[in-house]
Design a protein around this motif. Structure first.
Motif, short mmCIF file in Angstrom:
data_model
loop_
_atom_site.label_atom_id
_atom_site.label_comp_id
_atom_site.label_asym_id
_atom_site.label_seq_id
_atom_site.Cartn_x
_atom_site.Cartn_y
_atom_site.Cartn_z
N ALA A 199 1.41 -7.95 -9.94
CA ALA A 199 3.06 -7.83 -8.76
C ALA A 199 2.98 -6.52 -7.98
O ALA A 199 3.96 -6.46 -7.13
CB ALA A 199 3.57 -8.48 -9.76
N VAL A 200 2.73 -5.32 -9.11
CA VAL A 200 3.69 -4.18 -8.35
C VAL A 200 2.74 -3.65 -7.33
O VAL A 200 3.07 -3.39 -6.56
CB VAL A 200 3.08 -3.48 -9.91
CG1 VAL A 200 3.53 -2.29 -9.36
CG2 VAL A 200 4.27 -3.41 -10.68
N ASP A 201 1.20 -4.70 -7.42
CA ASP A 201 0.42 -3.84 -6.60
C ASP A 201 1.20 -5.03 -4.92
O ASP A 201 1.55 -4.09 -3.75
CB ASP A 201 -1.17 -4.34 -6.07
CG ASP A 201 -1.62 -3.88 -5.05
OD1 ASP A 201 -1.68 -2.87 -4.58
OD2 ASP A 201 -2.74 -4.45 -5.08
N VAL A 202 1.87 -5.80 -4.69
CA VAL A 202 2.13 -6.82 -4.10
C VAL A 202 3.55 -5.97 -4.21
O VAL A 202 4.29 -5.80 -2.45
CB VAL A 202 1.95 -7.72 -4.16
CG1 VAL A 202 2.79 -9.04 -2.48
CG2 VAL A 202 0.87 -8.41 -4.09
N MET A 203 4.30 -5.76 -4.81
CA MET A 203 5.87 -5.45 -4.90
C MET A 203 5.99 -3.83 -4.18
O MET A 203 7.19 -3.70 -3.98
CB MET A 203 6.50 -5.69 -5.25
CG MET A 203 6.70 -7.07 -5.50
SD MET A 203 7.79 -7.90 -3.63
CE MET A 203 8.79 -6.66 -3.54
N GLY A 204 5.08 -3.05 -4.34
CA GLY A 204 4.87 -0.89 -4.48
C GLY A 204 5.87 -0.92 -3.40
O GLY A 204 6.19 -1.28 -2.11
N GLY A 205 6.94 -0.06 -3.78
CA GLY A 205 7.77 0.71 -2.98
C GLY A 205 9.04 0.04 -3.02
O GLY A 205 9.25 -1.18 -3.37
#
Length: 124
Positions: free
Chosen positions: A13-19
């Protein structure tokens, strides 16, 4: 070189939502289809370059649909895919938590910034 599998769902999830911008873009698109200029106006502080980059990444991950209308001048619209809407729904409780604790988080952030501004070795 193949990528290692994620250790847990949060990693994915963090990979997709980074930033910091993608959640804001998702939130705006949850209100409906938007043109690029509308998104730029609706998200204060984001540069045109950053918005383009974030939208491209989100499109590559399947969160956002980009539709080009062949006309003069060209019209490009962005909307959430079902996948993007499901991520936005998953982020709602996080947004509610942030809203409930906004003052505490702001105070802690201000304290951190003051600490960083203090010369090394100086005491409060």
């Amino acid at each position: 070189m193949s990528r290692q599998p994620y250790a847990c769902g949060l990693d994915a999830a963090v990979d997709v939502m980074g930033g910091k911008w993608k959640a804001r873009i998702l939130w705006r698109l949850s209100e409906g289809t938007r043109r690029f200029g509308e998104l730029r106006r609706d998200i204060p502080g984001i540069s045109e370059k950053m918005l383009i980059q974030q939208l491209r990444e989100m499109e590559a991950h399947g969160l956002v649909r980009r539709e080009i209308h062949r006309q003069v001048p060209p019209k490009v619209e962005y909307s959430l895919t079902g996948f993007g809407a499901s991520l936005n729904a998953a982020l709602e409780p996080l947004g509610e938590w942030g809203h409930a604790h906004m003052e505490r988080i702001a105070a802690a952030q201000e304290s951190l910034e003051q600490e960083r501004a203090r010369p090394r070795g100086a005491r409060p």
